[in-house]
Design an enzyme around this catalytic site. Structure first.
Site, PDB file in Angstrom:
ATOM      1  N   CYS A 158      12.895  -3.329  16.138  1.00 35.48           N
ATOM      2  CA  CYS A 158      13.052  -2.291  16.764  1.00 35.48           C
ATOM      3  C   CYS A 158      14.373  -2.332  17.447  1.00 35.48           C
ATOM      4  O   CYS A 158      14.959  -3.255  18.048  1.00 35.48           O
ATOM      5  CB  CYS A 158      12.259  -2.074  18.049  1.00 35.48           C
ATOM      6  SG  CYS A 158      12.651  -0.665  19.153  1.00 35.48           S
ATOM      7  N   ARG A 210       1.038  -1.199   0.033  1.00 33.77           N
ATOM      8  CA  ARG A 210      -0.062  -0.067   0.199  1.00 33.77           C
ATOM      9  C   ARG A 210       0.953   1.192  -0.030  1.00 33.77           C
ATOM     10  O   ARG A 210       0.816   2.252  -0.875  1.00 33.77           O
ATOM     11  CB  ARG A 210      -0.933  -0.104   0.951  1.00 33.77           C
ATOM     12  CG  ARG A 210      -2.085  -0.933   1.041  1.00 33.77           C
ATOM     13  CD  ARG A 210      -2.797  -1.060   2.296  1.00 33.77           C
ATOM     14  NE  ARG A 210      -3.482   0.138   2.718  1.00 33.77           N
ATOM     15  CZ  ARG A 210      -4.339   0.325   3.866  1.00 33.77           C
ATOM     16  NH1 ARG A 210      -4.236  -0.606   4.944  1.00 33.77           N
ATOM     17  NH2 ARG A 210      -5.048   1.674   4.027  1.00 33.77           N
ATOM     18  N   HIS A 219      -6.166   8.216  12.584  1.00 38.29           N
ATOM     19  CA  HIS A 219      -5.582   6.963  12.553  1.00 38.29           C
ATOM     20  C   HIS A 219      -4.235   6.781  12.149  1.00 38.29           C
ATOM     21  O   HIS A 219      -3.973   5.744  11.747  1.00 38.29           O
ATOM     22  CB  HIS A 219      -6.925   6.403  11.482  1.00 38.29           C
ATOM     23  CG  HIS A 219      -8.065   6.122  11.703  1.00 38.29           C
ATOM     24  ND1 HIS A 219      -9.166   6.044  11.088  1.00 38.29           N
ATOM     25  CD2 HIS A 219      -8.559   6.271  13.105  1.00 38.29           C
ATOM     26  CE1 HIS A 219     -10.028   6.011  11.836  1.00 38.29           C
ATOM     27  NE2 HIS A 219     -10.283   6.113  12.959  1.00 38.29           N
ATOM     28  N   GLY A 231     -16.099  12.487   2.144  1.00 42.56           N
ATOM     29  CA  GLY A 231     -15.789  11.297   1.866  1.00 42.56           C
ATOM     30  C   GLY A 231     -15.914  10.264   2.908  1.00 42.56           C
ATOM     31  O   GLY A 231     -14.814   9.417   3.157  1.00 42.56           O
ATOM     32  N   SER A 258     -17.990   7.231   5.115  1.00 43.97           N
ATOM     33  CA  SER A 258     -19.181   6.360   5.262  1.00 43.97           C
ATOM     34  C   SER A 258     -19.956   6.549   6.773  1.00 43.97           C
ATOM     35  O   SER A 258     -21.010   6.011   6.937  1.00 43.97           O
ATOM     36  CB  SER A 258     -18.828   4.835   5.207  1.00 43.97           C
ATOM     37  OG  SER A 258     -17.730   4.682   6.143  1.00 43.97           O
ATOM     38  N   ASN A 297      -7.788   9.422   7.151  1.00 45.87           N
ATOM     39  CA  ASN A 297      -6.858   9.007   6.201  1.00 45.87           C
ATOM     40  C   ASN A 297      -5.454   8.876   6.624  1.00 45.87           C
ATOM     41  O   ASN A 297      -5.045   9.411   7.516  1.00 45.87           O
ATOM     42  CB  ASN A 297      -7.077   9.631   4.701  1.00 45.87           C
ATOM     43  CG  ASN A 297      -8.449   9.454   4.425  1.00 45.87           C
ATOM     44  OD1 ASN A 297      -9.103   8.887   4.644  1.00 45.87           O
ATOM     45  ND2 ASN A 297      -8.737  10.480   3.421  1.00 45.87           N
TER      46      ASN A 297
HETATM   47  C1  BV8 Z   1     -11.571   1.711  19.005  1.00 45.27           C
HETATM   48  C2  BV8 Z   1      -6.598   2.117   9.748  1.00 45.27           C
HETATM   49  C3  BV8 Z   1     -11.452   1.167  21.395  1.00 45.27           C
HETATM   50  C4  BV8 Z   1      -5.912   0.864   8.935  1.00 45.27           C
HETATM   51  C5  BV8 Z   1      -8.981   1.705  10.228  1.00 45.27           C
HETATM   52  C6  BV8 Z   1     -18.235   2.540  19.271  1.00 45.27           C
HETATM   53  C7  BV8 Z   1     -17.252   3.365  19.747  1.00 45.27           C
HETATM   54  C8  BV8 Z   1     -16.053   3.111  19.727  1.00 45.27           C
HETATM   55  C9  BV8 Z   1     -15.699   1.928  18.744  1.00 45.27           C
HETATM   56  C10 BV8 Z   1     -16.596   1.270  18.230  1.00 45.27           C
HETATM   57  C11 BV8 Z   1     -17.620   1.378  18.221  1.00 45.27           C
HETATM   58  N1  BV8 Z   1     -18.448   0.369  17.618  1.00 45.27           N
HETATM   59  C12 BV8 Z   1     -17.575  -0.390  17.015  1.00 45.27           C
HETATM   60  C13 BV8 Z   1     -16.361  -0.135  17.460  1.00 45.27           C
HETATM   61  C14 BV8 Z   1     -15.118  -0.734  16.939  1.00 45.27           C
HETATM   62  C15 BV8 Z   1     -14.526  -0.090  15.749  1.00 45.27           C
HETATM   63  C16 BV8 Z   1     -15.532   0.108  14.788  1.00 45.27           C
HETATM   64  O1  BV8 Z   1     -15.980   1.287  14.660  1.00 45.27           O
HETATM   65  N2  BV8 Z   1     -15.724  -0.733  13.886  1.00 45.27           N
HETATM   66  C17 BV8 Z   1     -16.690  -0.490  12.720  1.00 45.27           C
HETATM   67  C18 BV8 Z   1     -16.376  -0.826  11.489  1.00 45.27           C
HETATM   68  C19 BV8 Z   1     -18.225  -1.196  13.123  1.00 45.27           C
HETATM   69  N3  BV8 Z   1     -13.722   0.999  15.951  1.00 45.27           N
HETATM   70  C20 BV8 Z   1     -12.140   0.579  16.416  1.00 45.27           C
HETATM   71  O2  BV8 Z   1     -11.998  -0.235  16.492  1.00 45.27           O
HETATM   72  C21 BV8 Z   1     -11.612   1.864  16.579  1.00 45.27           C
HETATM   73  N4  BV8 Z   1     -10.838   1.608  17.980  1.00 45.27           N
HETATM   74  O3  BV8 Z   1     -12.757   1.976  19.256  1.00 45.27           O
HETATM   75  O4  BV8 Z   1     -10.787   1.012  20.144  1.00 45.27           O
HETATM   76  C22 BV8 Z   1     -10.456   1.306  22.373  1.00 45.27           C
HETATM   77  C23 BV8 Z   1     -10.524   2.350  23.233  1.00 45.27           C
HETATM   78  C24 BV8 Z   1      -9.805   2.838  24.313  1.00 45.27           C
HETATM   79  C25 BV8 Z   1      -8.741   1.866  24.406  1.00 45.27           C
HETATM   80  C26 BV8 Z   1      -8.604   0.656  23.733  1.00 45.27           C
HETATM   81  C27 BV8 Z   1      -9.430   0.665  22.490  1.00 45.27           C
HETATM   82  C28 BV8 Z   1     -10.457   2.168  15.584  1.00 45.27           C
HETATM   83  C29 BV8 Z   1     -11.026   2.552  14.311  1.00 45.27           C
HETATM   84  C30 BV8 Z   1      -9.829   2.582  13.244  1.00 45.27           C
HETATM   85  C31 BV8 Z   1      -9.610   1.371  12.573  1.00 45.27           C
HETATM   86  N5  BV8 Z   1      -8.634   1.738  11.432  1.00 45.27           N
HETATM   87  N6  BV8 Z   1      -8.008   1.991   9.256  1.00 45.27           N
HETATM   88  C32 BV8 Z   1      -6.040   0.879   7.678  1.00 45.27           C
HETATM   89  O5  BV8 Z   1      -6.259   2.031   7.080  1.00 45.27           O
HETATM   90  O6  BV8 Z   1      -5.195  -0.194   6.902  1.00 45.27           O
HETATM   91  S1  BV8 Z   1     -10.754   1.664   9.585  1.00 45.27           S
HETATM   92  C33 BV8 Z   1     -10.721   2.432   8.045  1.00 45.27           C
HETATM   93  O7  BV8 Z   1     -12.002   2.948   8.075  1.00 45.27           O
HETATM   94  C34 BV8 Z   1      -9.817   3.829   7.852  1.00 45.27           C
HETATM   95  O8  BV8 Z   1      -9.356   4.267   8.734  1.00 45.27           O
HETATM   96  C35 BV8 Z   1     -11.068   4.878   7.524  1.00 45.27           C
HETATM   97  O9  BV8 Z   1     -10.447   6.114   7.339  1.00 45.27           O
HETATM   98  C36 BV8 Z   1     -12.244   4.479   8.390  1.00 45.27           C
HETATM   99  C37 BV8 Z   1     -13.484   4.961   7.823  1.00 45.27           C
HETATM  100  O10 BV8 Z   1     -13.735   4.541   6.803  1.00 45.27           O
HETATM  101  P1  BV8 Z   1     -14.022   5.966   5.522  1.00 45.27           P
HETATM  102  O11 BV8 Z   1     -12.830   6.627   5.505  1.00 45.27           O
HETATM  103  O12 BV8 Z   1     -15.430   6.323   5.887  1.00 45.27           O
HETATM  104  O13 BV8 Z   1     -14.033   4.915   4.397  1.00 45.27           O
HETATM  105  P2  BV8 Z   1     -15.132   3.977   3.482  1.00 45.27           P
HETATM  106  O14 BV8 Z   1     -14.565   3.162   2.651  1.00 45.27           O
HETATM  107  O15 BV8 Z   1     -15.827   3.206   4.609  1.00 45.27           O
HETATM  108  O16 BV8 Z   1     -16.136   5.098   2.919  1.00 45.27           O
HETATM  109  C38 BV8 Z   1     -15.772   5.791   1.688  1.00 45.27           C
HETATM  110  C39 BV8 Z   1     -16.623   6.825   1.675  1.00 45.27           C
HETATM  111  O17 BV8 Z   1     -16.442   7.701   0.642  1.00 45.27           O
HETATM  112  C40 BV8 Z   1     -18.164   6.465   1.298  1.00 45.27           C
HETATM  113  O18 BV8 Z   1     -19.225   6.866   1.849  1.00 45.27           O
HETATM  114  C41 BV8 Z   1     -18.171   6.738  -0.310  1.00 45.27           C
HETATM  115  O19 BV8 Z   1     -19.530   7.110  -0.900  1.00 45.27           O
HETATM  116  C42 BV8 Z   1     -17.306   8.044  -0.323  1.00 45.27           C
HETATM  117  N7  BV8 Z   1     -16.820   8.312  -1.816  1.00 45.27           N
HETATM  118  C43 BV8 Z   1     -16.370   7.366  -2.463  1.00 45.27           C
HETATM  119  N8  BV8 Z   1     -16.045   8.162  -3.666  1.00 45.27           N
HETATM  120  C44 BV8 Z   1     -16.100   9.499  -3.401  1.00 45.27           C
HETATM  121  C45 BV8 Z   1     -16.593   9.460  -2.092  1.00 45.27           C
HETATM  122  N9  BV8 Z   1     -17.024  10.809  -1.505  1.00 45.27           N
HETATM  123  C46 BV8 Z   1     -16.563  11.797  -2.044  1.00 45.27           C
HETATM  124  N10 BV8 Z   1     -15.878  12.043  -3.174  1.00 45.27           N
HETATM  125  C47 BV8 Z   1     -15.703  10.705  -3.888  1.00 45.27           C
HETATM  126  N11 BV8 Z   1     -15.095  10.699  -4.980  1.00 45.27           N
END
Ligand code: BV8
Length: 248
Positions: free
Chosen positions: A147, A70, A119, A187, A189, A102
């Site tokens: 490390c 990536r 992130h 952008g 979701s 991002n």
């Molecule tokens: C945590 C990095 C706890 C890696 C990523 C409630 C509260 C807290 C946590 C949770 C909760 N419910 C669930 C959770 C757990 C989880 C979570 O949210 N799960 C989801 C999937 C259900 N969250 C976590 O685990 C987070 N940590 O809560 O820890 C904690 C607290 C204290 C102490 C210890 C632990 C961590 C979340 C981060 C995970 N990392 N990525 C990597 O990149 O490899 S996730 C990934 O999703 C990316 O970071 C990304 O940024 C993020 C969000 O996605 P989007 O950016 O929105 O992208 P997506 O593809 O989904 O959507 C794209 C959008 O763009 C679409 O809407 C599309 O229509 C639109 N689009 C397309 N083209 C265009 C456009 N818009 C405009 N123009 C265009 N041309």
């Protein structure tokens, strides 16, 4: 695209403006999103194996190699007009901050100076046992390097699922939601928490909430203005409508 007068006036008069961005902001740079189309990352790769600490510990070589690929792909890509408009905006409005989910670093490459990376950043590495920050010029060999301080494996310094967001970054982002007058969500979701709570916090605090996305999201019903379309197309038009001058 036609924009209504209230939207244009709000953007002209704002003293504190937040751009909140997700993967859709980088789509037009060629960066795959995570969930919304057939080449999205989590549709083709199991996030529990590639974006969790347990997945890394179970197969460090595979995860390290996936991120190396990536990184290499990102080196061939560049910011698009959406990133450039957000960077240009900081010379029109006194307080502009980009809060991004991002990890591609494209906002900084485009010239944005005040960027909060919720992130992390894919070019940074740390060790898996103690979080020791690794030098940027670490040998990105096929297998994860070790490390230099403690000998444990290096991993990308980004937030995986189940991991806390960087506390200081998230605190500043939360504060900005309460302080800003205009909050532009681009952008996203709105599926990943706690980052996805920020636009809702901003709306509850009285900010004028704009969303730019080709698709509807859970934010639609609380946004003051939903602009359905691509960020790289809408933002240059919005710039022209607000400032009546070409993008620098
Ligand atoms: C945590 C990095 C706890 C890696 C990523 C409630 C509260 C807290 C946590 C949770 C909760 N419910 C669930 C959770 C757990 C989880 C979570 O949210 N799960 C989801 C999937 C259900 N969250 C976590 O685990 C987070 N940590 O809560 O820890 C904690 C607290 C204290 C102490 C210890 C632990 C961590 C979340 C981060 C995970 N990392 N990525 C990597 O990149 O490899 S996730 C990934 O999703 C990316 O970071 C990304 O940024 C993020 C969000 O996605 P989007 O950016 O929105 O992208 P997506 O593809 O989904 O959507 C794209 C959008 O763009 C679409 O809407 C599309 O229509 C639109 N689009 C397309 N083209 C265009 C456009 N818009 C405009 N123009 C265009 N041309």
């Amino acid at each position: 695209m036609q924009f209504d007068d209230e939207l244009l006036n709000r953007l002209r008069q704002a003293k504190r403006l937040v751009f909140f961005t997700g993967a859709g902001t980088s789509t037009e740079s060629g960066v795959p999103t995570f969930r919304d189309e057939q080449n999205s990352l989590w549709i083709n790769f199991d996030a529990t194996r590639f974006a969790t600490e347990s997945g890394f510990r179970a197969n460090p070589g595979q995860v390290w190699q996936w991120y190396a690929e990536r990184r290499q792909q990102l080196q061939t890509l560049s910011p698009n007009p959406a990133h450039r408009v957000m960077a240009a905006w900081q010379d029109k409005t006194a307080g502009v901050t980009v809060i991004t989910q991002n990890i591609d670093g494209f906002h900084q490459q485009a010239g944005s100076r005040d960027v909060i990376e919720l992130h992390g950043n894919i070019t940074a590495n740390k060790c898996v046992d103690f979080g020791h920050v690794a030098p940027m010029d670490v040998n990105l060999s096929d297998q994860p390097p070790h490390c230099q301080q403690c000998g444990s494996l290096l991993r990308p310094d980004i937030v995986w699922f189940g991991e806390a967001l960087p506390a200081v970054a998230y605190h500043f982002a939360e504060q900005l939601c309460f302080d800003c007058e205009v909050f532009v969500c681009i952008g996203c979701s709105m599926e990943v928490y706690p980052a996805a709570s920020l636009p809702f916090n901003a709306a509850r605090s009285g900010a004028y909430l704009i969303q730019i996305n080709p698709q509807a999201t859970p934010l639609d019903e609380v946004a003051d203005c939903n602009l359905y379309g691509k960020a790289g197309e809408i933002l240059p038009q919005l710039w022209q409508a607000v400032w009546q001058e070409p993008l620098p």
